[in-house]
Write an enzyme that holds these catalytic residues in place. Sequence first.
Site: not given
Length: 685
Positions: A366-367
């Site tokens: 997940d960024k």
Amino acid sequence: MAHTNHRDHHHHDDSEGSSAAPDDHGGHVGHEDIFRQKFWISLLLTIPVVLYSHMVQEWLRFTMPEFAGSDQIAPVLGTIVFFYGGWVFLSGGWDELKSRQPGMMLLISLAIVVAFVASAATTFGWLDLEFWWELALLVTIMLLGHWLEMRAIGQAQGALSALAALLPDEAERIVDGGTETVPVSALALDDVLLVRPGSSVPADGQIVDGQAEVDESMITGESRPVEKARGDKVVAGTVVAGSSIRVQVTALGDDTALAGIQRMVADAQNSRSNAQVLADRFAALLFYVALGSGIVTFVVWSLLGDLNAAITRAITVLVISCPHALGLAIPLVIAISTAVSARNGILVKDRKALEDMRMVDTVLFDKTGTLTEGAHVVSGVATIDGMREDELIALAAAVEADSEHPVARAIVGAAVERKTTIPAATHFRANAGRGVEASVGAATIAVGGPAMLRERKLTVPADMIEATRGRELRGAAVLHIVRNDDVIGALSLEDRIRAESREAIDALHADGARVVMITGDAKSVAQAVGDALRVDEILAEVLPEGKQDEVKKLQGRGANIAMVGDGVNDAPALAQANVGIAIGAGTDVAIASAGVVLATSDPRAVVSVRKLSKASYGKMVQNLAWAAGYNIVAIPLAAGVLAPIGFVLGPAVGAVLMSLSTIVVALNAQLLRRVDLSLERAPHA
């Protein structure tokens, strides 16, 4: 407080030797002292039994002084050793028999009961076997093997005690007019504590006054102290350095992060992995193989007309095939790897997750908050001619100084970082959705976005638009600073990429894994971060509820996925992935959806998890192979297949070999402690 959480691992109410299954070594952990005491007393009783054995005297060519009753030394002391030292095995064997889960305790019991009966029969003149010395030696060596095992597992689970020991016994509570020293157990929620430099934080809380560096290495594995200020959370057990802080208590006892970590270490050491299930089956199978081999050995040697040899050989087979090393092979690796990982800020909730990590071929990050810091930073400054960047940032920081908004904190942070003097501001006003303004000296300074510019009908100079366009295309937020009615500058704010993210991704690539980034951000933002980090695939504009579906799609393409997220809005995706890893959860270790929780926010820890997975699985396989291979070779020798050429393996020698096998397995598992999981070197693993 938290240190009560490991009670199940040090106090079992079962009978001393209970061992319902070969894997149940955790049940012995509290009995290290019992085994040590029984070993030393049995050894003292065994020495005269061995010395007064006619067979041993013939072998070593010495004689012992004889006196009235000296011929009763072996039977009397041997019987005491059997009941005193052997009872722990007999009791455990009986439990295994009742639960119909045969394992090493039942095998040991069988061997020593047969040896005792044969020895007693010889004493009464019914058989011609001098067996007391071998029986006593067998029980003593078995006790030594068990003591070493208890000690090894106890050391590994000492990680729990070490965590508990981090908590101070007393705390300084702030009361009217000063402080009072109270036991930690007497603290209540919302109490405000004074924590002095060099002291441990007594309970989880939030800093309400002061700032200091905090050593969180015992929780996160991160060696560098972390700067903490008002509003930041601190965790019980961490150590304050530099100056004192005041902390408001937010969690106590079983609710603290430390207690959560202890629970996770304990649960992980008890959770069953695929390798453990395999070992259990093998141990049960070995019981039947050993029993069958013992019966066949007895029958064959009896048919050959040698009853003494039949009994001796059968006992040796039963002794040498005890799956002691096998029973230790997996639990010890589990205990040590879990302790090693906890010390490095890797909290394993599910053993299977750690085991499966070695087979992952795609890591999905997940960024926001994982590869990036999840907080805005000033990444670009544009000013009108004649104004310095530091001056512009100082004016913006003056307006934003009293705001708790993340953007405001980023601007103030930039001013502090540049060591600029922030002027005083008055008449602060916030205009919802249109920015903030305040009086700085004689001028009115406003900070805001496009809505503010439209409302004031202001025009941005062309060169300033040109200076910020590139960052806007990358997804940066641009705020303009207005003095009276003139635009004097612009600040670009972006979610900064973690310095360690590139190293983590390069290390995963070097290890043969694909890296995919998933985010709800716009494609332009995602592309900018993805390009900077050289990820293999970018999934952008994905809603939180859509992340799980994206994981399913990747799995549908045959990918074996580890999902790395912050554990809050990523919960369904973490649960869907083959391995779910929650990152940066130093104060929230009870994330149900993740199999592994990383106490640090450093994505390189994912590489450490992979390294530990491979190392611990390798040790399990090595130990199983050793235990199985040892038995395949040892059982035929014990049965006497080489007797025709004069090679005979006695029961006592069998017991020594069996214990040596156990020690080999224990030492091999201990090598796991040498696996280097430090984040600075993880990328080069």
